[in-house]
Design an enzyme around this catalytic site. Structure first.
Site, short mmCIF file in Angstrom:
data_model
loop_
_atom_site.label_atom_id
_atom_site.label_comp_id
_atom_site.label_asym_id
_atom_site.label_seq_id
_atom_site.Cartn_x
_atom_site.Cartn_y
_atom_site.Cartn_z
N GLY A 139 0.82 -1.20 0.00
CA GLY A 139 0.00 0.00 0.00
C GLY A 139 0.86 1.25 0.00
N LYS A 175 -11.17 -2.18 -1.94
CA LYS A 175 -10.87 -3.31 -1.03
C LYS A 175 -11.69 -3.17 0.24
CE LYS A 175 -7.07 -6.03 0.90
NZ LYS A 175 -5.62 -6.27 0.86
N ASN A 230 -1.05 -8.87 12.26
CA ASN A 230 0.01 -7.93 11.92
C ASN A 230 -0.48 -6.51 12.09
OD1 ASN A 230 0.08 -6.11 9.28
ND2 ASN A 230 -1.28 -7.86 8.88
N ALA A 231 0.46 -5.62 12.40
CA ALA A 231 0.15 -4.19 12.45
C ALA A 231 1.37 -3.43 11.96
CB ALA A 231 -0.21 -3.76 13.87
N ASN A 263 -1.95 -0.26 -4.77
CA ASN A 263 -2.84 -0.21 -3.61
C ASN A 263 -2.64 1.15 -2.96
OD1 ASN A 263 -3.25 -0.44 -0.57
ND2 ASN A 263 -4.19 -2.35 -1.22
N THR A 280 -0.65 -14.40 3.26
CA THR A 280 0.05 -14.94 4.43
C THR A 280 0.74 -16.27 4.16
OG1 THR A 280 -1.51 -13.78 5.82
CG2 THR A 280 -0.30 -15.57 6.86
N CYS A 298 -7.63 -0.72 5.93
CA CYS A 298 -6.47 -1.06 6.76
C CYS A 298 -6.84 -0.85 8.23
CB CYS A 298 -5.26 -0.21 6.41
SG CYS A 298 -3.86 -0.56 7.49
N ASN A 338 -10.03 -7.77 3.59
CA ASN A 338 -8.87 -7.30 4.32
C ASN A 338 -8.83 -8.09 5.63
OD1 ASN A 338 -6.68 -5.72 5.42
ND2 ASN A 338 -7.33 -4.02 4.12
#
Lengths: 304, 250
Positions: free
Chosen positions: A46, A165, A69-70, A99, A266, A129, A192
């Site tokens: 992104g 998205k 995840n972050a 993105n 992933t 997100c 997402n």
């Protein structure tokens, strides 16, 4: 030989397997392992108007059959993306899916103008997100703002098709899907990550420094299949399905639920060749089951 | 770098929580000191990053700390198990010249290969307690002098490695110090080496995802040399960094 070509928002992909944004960077690292031309498309990391550092570490935690995840949209900014990354990706025979993520409608408009001028094949509008404070999911959980962001991108994208998205962190995803479609989205991608949290019980601290993160991996596949099926029944535009795909059968499942193409994300962390393997397994599935063209799988579920 | 199927040759317990694995991996011919491999653990979404303890061109030695279900799986494998290993990965140590290696706990294994590769090396290693000490025989083989410290004084000097480091640097000259261990130990090494004017390289640890630099989860704040900072990747830009590159303030 199965015909593996599919069309997504008017863009022909040589096969339905693409890689999901945020799991593949801009392709440099995986290009050391395999020819990126094997992929139907690449949803790149992104990008935002300005460079972003992202969140502090740790940014990842393992979960049963998945991860949280972050990252927080760490990226070099849209100008660096257009100048350096698009020319690199152009060397491969695959579709480039940008993105973009804005804090305001003006930012979405500017990002759209810049990435379409840089010559990407498709624009994925990230309104989902879960790991950034402003923008991000705030746009994706309200039908009006989802429509407004989609509209801002569409108006500035020229001939480049636009794909919104969607976030799964909503009560009714079909409501957001319809809003994005009526605002001009040529396609939708989903899902997402699902907002989640893990705590280290010895330290009483969340494992992720951001406290919460987005859940992905095999654990979310059934949620993705259900949401793709619901959205496919609610809109006419094509769908890019994703969420926990790790095998050709998983990809077939998302296509039968209604996806025209499928992203692998992933799974790459366990197997860097996962996307190529999923494509081969999907092709084998088609051959074994007498499917002449993979696009026949889209929406082929026979619900009870 | 690639994915290889490697046969586990032996698995011996080193301490209460760590195991010494020897893997047949001639494919890892480019593995350098300080690099790591990313090992698949059956049933887990993420691989486990393990530093290269030693490599002789054929046999890859990995010392694994049991920290959870994934490393429990890995350390309970029987010989002849085929492991799925991605590597070698990352940027390693400058293991040449006359070096001093400083290690703490499970940070000590990669320093074996580094010390072995250098022209000459001395070592300072620290552990929580005597029963947690590991690889002392190996350090003796590849280093001139090995000094030991334990937090509780049950083995070697009572205290921390930075006290020994400060003394050592005052009395001996080294081209470089290479350090691997917990963050407080690394911070102390940065302070002591800066004071002594000796170049330092540190190997960092961070929770990882892909291991190849694509997913950006193992971020570390680095100095850009112009007063600014940027986010680097421990897996790709590291795990070894020059001490002056790293922002240790977080």
């Amino acid at each position: 030989m199965t015909d593996m070509r599919v069309t997504l928002a008017g863009v022909e992909l040589k096969n339905p397997i693409v890689v999901a944004s945020g799991t593949f960077g801009f392709g440099h690292e995986y290009a050391e392992l395999f020819d990126l031309s094997e992929l139907g498309g690449i949803c790149v990391k992104g990008t935002t108007v300005s460079q972003r550092d992202g969140n502090p570490s740790p940014r990842i935690a393992e979960t049963p059959s998945g991860i949280l995840n972050a990252v927080g949209l760490q990226n070099p900014g849209v100008d660096a993306f257009c100048a350096e990354e698009v020319p690199f990706l152009r060397k491969f025979d695959t579709k480039i899916i940008a993105n973009i993520s804005g804090n305001t409608l003006e930012e979405y408009a500017l990002l759209s103008e810049k990435v379409s001028a840089a010559g990407v094949d498709l624009i994925e509008v990230n309104i989902s997100c879960p790991n950034v404070k402003a923008g991000g999911m705030a746009f994706g959980t309200d039908p009006r703002s989802a429509a407004a962001a989609t509209d801002a991108v569409k108006r500035n994208a020229g001939k480049v098709p636009v794909m919104t998205k969607l976030s799964p962190n909503v009560t009714d995803i079909t409501e957001i899907a319809r809003a994005a479609e009526s605002a001009g989205a040529d396609a939708l991608s989903l899902i997402n990550t699902l907002l989640g949290m893990r705590i280290d019980v010895r330290t009483r601290r969340p494992i992720i420094r951001n406290n919460t993160g987005g859940l992905s991996g095999p654990a979310v596949l059934p949620v993705a299949v259900r949401m793709v099926w619901q959205v496919a029944n609610a809109v006419k535009v094509p769908l890019l399905g994703m969420g926990g795909v790790a095998s050709g059968a998983d990809a077939a499942e998302l296509m039968m639920a209604g996806a025209s193409a499928v992203a692998v994300g992933t799974a790459l962390f366990g197997d860097p060749y996962a996307a190529v393997r999923v494509r081969k397994e999907l092709e084998e599935f088609c051959e074994t089951n007498g499917v002449a063209a993979v696009r026949e799988l889209t929406g082929a579920v026979r619900p009870w | 770098m690639n994915v290889y199927k490697c046969t586990l040759l032996s698995n011996t317990r080193l301490t209460e929580s760590s195991h010494d694995l020897r893997v047949l991996a001639p494919e890892m011919k480019d593995a350098r000191p300080g690099q790591f491999v990313h090992v698949k653990c059956e049933g887990f979404t993420l691989r486990r990053p393990i530093s290269v303890c030693d490599f002789d061109g054929e046999i890859l030695r990995l010392v694994v700390d049991r920290r959870g279900a994934g490393t429990d799986w890995l350390t309970s494998r029987a010989p002849m198990t085929v492991l799925d290993i991605l590597g070698p990965l990352g940027r390693g140590f400058s293991a040449d010249g006359n070096i001093l290696v400083v290690g703490g706990g499970i940070g000590t294994p990669p320093l074996i290969y580094a010390a072995k590769s250098a022209a000459s090396a001395d070592a300072i290693v620290g552990f929580r307690t005597a029963s947690a000490a590991m690889l002392l025989g190996d350090f003796s083989e590849v280093c001139g002098t090995v000094q030991i410290a334990t937090d509780d004084g049950t083995l070697g000097a009572h205290g921390r490695v930075d006290t020994l480091l400060e003394k050592r640097l005052a009395e001996h000259k080294y081209d470089r110090v290479l350090a691997c261990g917990p963050a407080p130990m690394l911070r102390a090494c940065v302070r002591v080496c800066a004071g002594a004017g000796v170049p330092l390289e540190v190997s960092l640890e961070e929770r990882m995802g892909c291991g190849v630099g694509a997913c950006l989860v193992c971020a570390v704040k680095l100095k850009d040399g112009n007063g600014g900072t940027y986010m680097g990747r421990v897996c790709k830009d590291g795990p070894v960094f020059r001490a002056e590159e790293v922002c240790f303030d977080d």
